[in-house]
Design an enzyme around this catalytic site. Structure first.
Site, PDB file in Angstrom:
ATOM      1  N   ASP A  18       0.824  -1.208   0.000  1.00  0.00           N
ATOM      2  CA  ASP A  18       0.000   0.000   0.000  1.00  0.00           C
ATOM      3  C   ASP A  18       0.862   1.263   0.000  1.00  0.00           C
ATOM      4  O   ASP A  18       1.960   1.260   0.560  1.00  0.00           O
ATOM      5  CB  ASP A  18      -0.904  -0.040   1.241  1.00  0.00           C
ATOM      6  CG  ASP A  18      -2.115   0.866   1.109  1.00  0.00           C
ATOM      7  OD1 ASP A  18      -2.310   1.471   0.040  1.00  0.00           O
ATOM      8  OD2 ASP A  18      -2.856   0.966   2.090  1.00  0.00           O
ATOM      9  N   ASN A  47     -10.612  -2.626  -6.341  1.00  0.00           N
ATOM     10  CA  ASN A  47      -9.806  -1.704  -7.153  1.00  0.00           C
ATOM     11  C   ASN A  47     -10.405  -1.411  -8.523  1.00  0.00           C
ATOM     12  O   ASN A  47     -10.045  -0.420  -9.165  1.00  0.00           O
ATOM     13  CB  ASN A  47      -8.365  -2.225  -7.317  1.00  0.00           C
ATOM     14  CG  ASN A  47      -7.516  -2.084  -6.072  1.00  0.00           C
ATOM     15  OD1 ASN A  47      -6.555  -2.818  -5.868  1.00  0.00           O
ATOM     16  ND2 ASN A  47      -7.856  -1.136  -5.205  1.00  0.00           N
TER      17      ASN A  47
HETATM   18  C1  FPP Z   1      -1.867   0.242  -3.337  1.00  0.00           C
HETATM   19  O1  FPP Z   1      -1.410   1.579  -3.349  1.00  0.00           O
HETATM   20  C2  FPP Z   1      -1.330  -0.467  -4.468  1.00  0.00           C
HETATM   21  C3  FPP Z   1      -2.065  -0.999  -5.487  1.00  0.00           C
HETATM   22  C4  FPP Z   1      -3.528  -0.908  -5.571  1.00  0.00           C
HETATM   23  C5  FPP Z   1      -1.400  -1.665  -6.620  1.00  0.00           C
HETATM   24  C6  FPP Z   1      -0.219  -2.517  -6.294  1.00  0.00           C
HETATM   25  C7  FPP Z   1       0.430  -2.808  -7.558  1.00  0.00           C
HETATM   26  C8  FPP Z   1       1.742  -2.835  -7.779  1.00  0.00           C
HETATM   27  C9  FPP Z   1       2.808  -2.669  -6.747  1.00  0.00           C
HETATM   28  C10 FPP Z   1       2.113  -3.026  -9.193  1.00  0.00           C
HETATM   29  C11 FPP Z   1       3.053  -4.066  -9.469  1.00  0.00           C
HETATM   30  C12 FPP Z   1       2.620  -5.438  -9.246  1.00  0.00           C
HETATM   31  C13 FPP Z   1       3.051  -6.406 -10.047  1.00  0.00           C
HETATM   32  C14 FPP Z   1       2.743  -7.837  -9.750  1.00  0.00           C
HETATM   33  C15 FPP Z   1       3.810  -6.104 -11.257  1.00  0.00           C
HETATM   34  P1  FPP Z   1      -2.465   2.728  -3.524  1.00  0.00           P
HETATM   35  O2  FPP Z   1      -2.595   3.049  -4.958  1.00  0.00           O
HETATM   36  O3  FPP Z   1      -3.735   2.359  -2.831  1.00  0.00           O
HETATM   37  O4  FPP Z   1      -1.752   3.890  -2.770  1.00  0.00           O
HETATM   38  P2  FPP Z   1      -2.428   5.087  -1.965  1.00  0.00           P
HETATM   39  O5  FPP Z   1      -3.227   4.442  -0.844  1.00  0.00           O
HETATM   40  O6  FPP Z   1      -1.262   5.859  -1.473  1.00  0.00           O
HETATM   41  O7  FPP Z   1      -3.283   5.843  -2.933  1.00  0.00           O
END
Ligand code: FPP
Length: 226
Positions: A9, A57
């Site tokens: 996250d 998501n």
């Molecule tokens: C949460 O951060 C993260 C995600 C929803 C996506 C996770 C995906 C990756 C790390 C991409 C790579 C994965 C692979 C397998 C290639 P957020 O967007 O919710 O962050 P925030 O809470 O700060 O907005």
């Protein structure tokens, strides 16, 4: 520790702090995942499960969803050599049917090519813990399992990765203190470690801190220590 699971996250906040688009945060998150696989290897961890895309998501902006899907597709298409060379077995858990035929075919090809690896990377995609449990219940019913026959062990065999041991430790980055529907069934006896560090900043120091905290804990698994 055999199985580490991570709620990756904070990519969005990492990008925002740098005045970058959210997708740049996800790209940096993919690099953090590559680093973490190396740390796991060195620490003798055998399974790493990461939460890359939840069933929730899909509600994000169209831009972010399609950006994340193409990042995943790129990852799956470009990593074959590296994963095979490092003996990483790639697997996906979640609602595969939501991902579309093209990405599904790419995933299946990578799973097949990496099937002999001795370290397993499980990527949760369009994944929800409740959804996994409901799908398992449907599979059990479709297989004709009788109510009396449905033990915990029998039920586990219908989950997405029945051959994988339950996670020992679940890490969540970015300071949120929730489990957000991740591995609900499998986490019954897992330890948790929460850190304020944003996922793209997760480094060896953070990894070591998480493992150290885990090794200092007494795991009773519901029983009493003798
Ligand atoms: C949460 O951060 C993260 C995600 C929803 C996506 C996770 C995906 C990756 C790390 C991409 C790579 C994965 C692979 C397998 C290639 P957020 O967007 O919710 O962050 P925030 O809470 O700060 O907005």
């Amino acid at each position: 520790m055999e199985h580490l699971a991570i709620i990756m996250d904070g990519n969005g906040r990492w990008a925002k702090k740098r005045h970058l688009p959210r997708l740049a945060g996800h790209k940096a998150g993919a690099d953090a995942l590559d680093r973490t696989m190396h740390y796991c290897r060195e620490a003798g961890v055998k399974y790493l499960t990461v939460y890359a895309f939840s069933t929730e998501n899909w509600k994000r902006s169209e831009d972010e969803v399609s950006g994340l899907m193409s990042l995943l597709s790129q990852y799956v298409k470009s990593k074959e050599k590296e994963l095979v060379a490092n003996k990483v077995r790639f697997r996906v858990i979640g609602r595969r049917e939501d991902l579309g035929a093209k990405l599904n075919a790419e995933i299946a090809a990578l799973e097949e090519k990496t099937k002999d690896g001795d370290f397993t990377l499980l990527v949760a995609l369009s994944y929800g813990g409740r959804d996994e449990i409901v799908r398992a219940a449907r599979k059990a019913m479709a297989a004709g399992v009788k109510p009396d026959e449905l033990t915990e062990e029998a039920f586990s065999s219908f989950m997405d990765a029945p051959d994988v041991p339950d996670p020992d430790l679940i890490v969540r980055t970015s300071g949120e203190l929730r489990t957000s529907n991740f591995l609900l069934w499998e986490s019954a006896y897992s330890e948790y470690y929460f850190t304020p560090v944003l996922w793209p900043d997760f480094d060896r120091k953070e990894f070591d801190k998480a493992l150290e905290s885990f090794s200092g804990r007494e795991r009773r698994m519901g029983g009493r220590l003798k």
